[in-house]
Every structure is written in structure tokens, then in C-alpha cells.
Design an enzyme around this catalytic site. Structure first.
Site, PDB file in Angstrom:
ATOM      1  N   ARG A 191       0.653  -1.169  -0.422  1.00 13.90           N
ATOM      2  CA  ARG A 191      -0.053  -0.007  -0.428  1.00 13.90           C
ATOM      3  C   ARG A 191       0.870   1.083   0.433  1.00 13.90           C
ATOM      4  O   ARG A 191      -0.256   2.324   0.325  1.00 13.90           O
ATOM      5  CB  ARG A 191      -0.950  -0.047   1.575  1.00 13.90           C
ATOM      6  CG  ARG A 191      -2.014  -1.140   1.519  1.00 13.90           C
ATOM      7  CD  ARG A 191      -3.049  -0.943   0.112  1.00 13.90           C
ATOM      8  NE  ARG A 191      -4.162  -2.494   0.404  1.00 13.90           N
ATOM      9  CZ  ARG A 191      -3.987  -3.657  -0.073  1.00 13.90           C
ATOM     10  NH1 ARG A 191      -2.335  -4.087  -0.418  1.00 13.90           N
ATOM     11  NH2 ARG A 191      -4.531  -4.384   0.242  1.00 13.90           N
ATOM     12  N   LEU A 192       2.126   1.183  -0.296  1.00 13.93           N
ATOM     13  CA  LEU A 192       2.992   2.665  -0.525  1.00 13.93           C
ATOM     14  C   LEU A 192       2.754   3.108  -2.114  1.00 13.93           C
ATOM     15  O   LEU A 192       4.336   3.194  -2.885  1.00 13.93           O
ATOM     16  CB  LEU A 192       4.637   1.857  -0.111  1.00 13.93           C
ATOM     17  CG  LEU A 192       4.637   1.058   1.435  1.00 13.93           C
ATOM     18  CD1 LEU A 192       6.074   0.933   1.874  1.00 13.93           C
ATOM     19  CD2 LEU A 192       3.558   2.732   2.551  1.00 13.93           C
TER      20      LEU A 192
END
Length: 212
Positions: A191-192
Site C-alpha cells: 500500500r505504499l
């Protein structure tokens, strides 16, 4: 309540993103759109258009982007439609290109301005004849009693215009969304995600990387 919280995946389909982003976001949009087209995504020009009514209630719908340049993003519609009526009250809109299959999105804010009659005519005559006729058939967003109302009207007008050109309906037109901001989102592992926001300021584009 149905629990769907375990539906998840890693976002790894977007490829590398470069730190040296171009100064003009339209150059990056053009590049990303070419990537999308080459990926054989269905409806690569599909975008969500969000408008707001007089009570502040937002609405969204999918339309097709038809043209774009440094001046903005162009789409066409029935001028009696709900979106057109809401734009007449509040021209501020948002666009979203949801290219999920390659883990990319582009979100745009701006103001929708009506196109000139010349621009509308130029696009209308380029449409397939059946699409031109369909523009006459539908009083977009208004209630109808049954599907066959549309089918009957279409057959009637197809016969009427069988041997001639189809004129542009007075209630059909388009808009150019002049962007005030353009955000490019690209999926990343854990989720970066990568997010780059371009914002108009005194005729120039400011650029910033945002936290995911």
C-alpha cells in the site's frame, strides 16, 4: 452485514515510476493513456464525471473522453441531462480515470465550460449515423415508460433520416473541463503507492509528491 474485508491484493501491475516527472502534466497524461491503450483495456477513455446539485449532493457517471490538450478534457452529452443541469448551476467538476487493471488512476478537478457550436458540429458529424440518430431519440435523464419507447423512436428517425444528413440537435453539446489540479496515482507494494499532484498556480503547474 457481509464481511468482505479479506478481499485484497498487492498492487504490482503499474511498473516503475520516475522521480523526474515532466513539468507539464498533460505530457504525463498522454504517456499514461498510450500505456493504457497498448494494454488493451476495455474503454481506455472512460472516465467518471462527478457533479454536485443545488443541495450539495454529488453524482457520478461514466462518460468517454473525446479530446484533450493543454486547454482541458472534452466530453459530449445531452444538454438536458442531469449532469448538464448541475454543471449549469455549479461548473466545478471532478474527473477520474480508473485504470485498475494496470494499477493507475488519474484524478482531475476543474471547471466545465460549454463548447462552441463549431466544436460540437465538428464532433457530431464524425459520429456514426446511428449514434447521431440516437442523440435525437433520448431525452437523457427523463423518465420513460418502457424500453420499446426508445426502440420505436429510433426506428422512426432512422427511416426519416435514411437519405439525408442528421442535423445536430439543439439540446446536444459538450464541455471542456479546464483543470485546476491533476493527480497521478500508481499502485505500490504494501500500500505504499506513488502519488503526484500537479496544481495550477498563476498559469504554471506546481508539482508535489503526496504520501499514500
Amino acid at each position: 452485514m457481509t464481511d468482505i474485508s479479506d478481499i485484497r491484493r498487492e498492487y504490482t501491475l503499474s511498473g516503475d515510476i520516475h522521480e523526474d516527472m515532466p513539468s507539464n502534466p498533460m505530457a504525463l497524461f498522454t504517456h499514461w493513456l498510450e500505456v493504457v491503450k497498448d494494454s488493451n483495456i476495455a474503454d481506455p477513455t472512460a472516465m467518471s464525471v462527478a457533479t454536485v446539485d443545488e443541495t450539495g449532493q454529488p453524482f457520478q457517471r461514466i462518460v468517454l473522453l473525446k479530446r484533450f490538450d493543454d486547454q482541458g478534457f472534452v466530453f459530449f452529452t445531452n444538454l438536458g441531462s442531469r449532469k448538464a443541469k448541475q454543471i449549469a448551476v455549479n461548473g466545478k467538476v471532478s474527473l477520474l480515470f480508473p485504470w485498475q487493471s494496470i494499477d493507475k488512476q488519474v484524478a482531475i478537478t476543474g471547471v466545465a465550460e460549454p463548447l462552441s457550436k463549431k466544436e460540437v458540429l465538428s464532433y457530431f458529424v464524425s459520429r456514426p449515423k446511428d449514434s447521431q440518430i440516437a442523440a435525437w431519440v433520448s431525452k437523457q435523464s427523463s423518465p420513460i415508460s418502457a424500453r420499446n419507447v426508445l426502440d420505436s423512436k429510433f426506428s422512426e428517425l432512422k427511416a426519416k433520416f435514411a437519405k439525408g444528413e442528421v442535423p445536430v440537435p439543439s439540446f446536444w453539446g459538450g464541455y471542456r473541463v479546464r483543470p485546476s489540479s491533476i493527480e497521478f496515482w500508481q499502485g505500490g507494494e504494501h500500500r505504499l503507492h506513488d502519488r503526484f499532484l500537479y496544481t495550477q498556480h498563476e498559469g504554471q503547474w506546481d508539482k508535489a509528491r503526496l504520501a499514500p
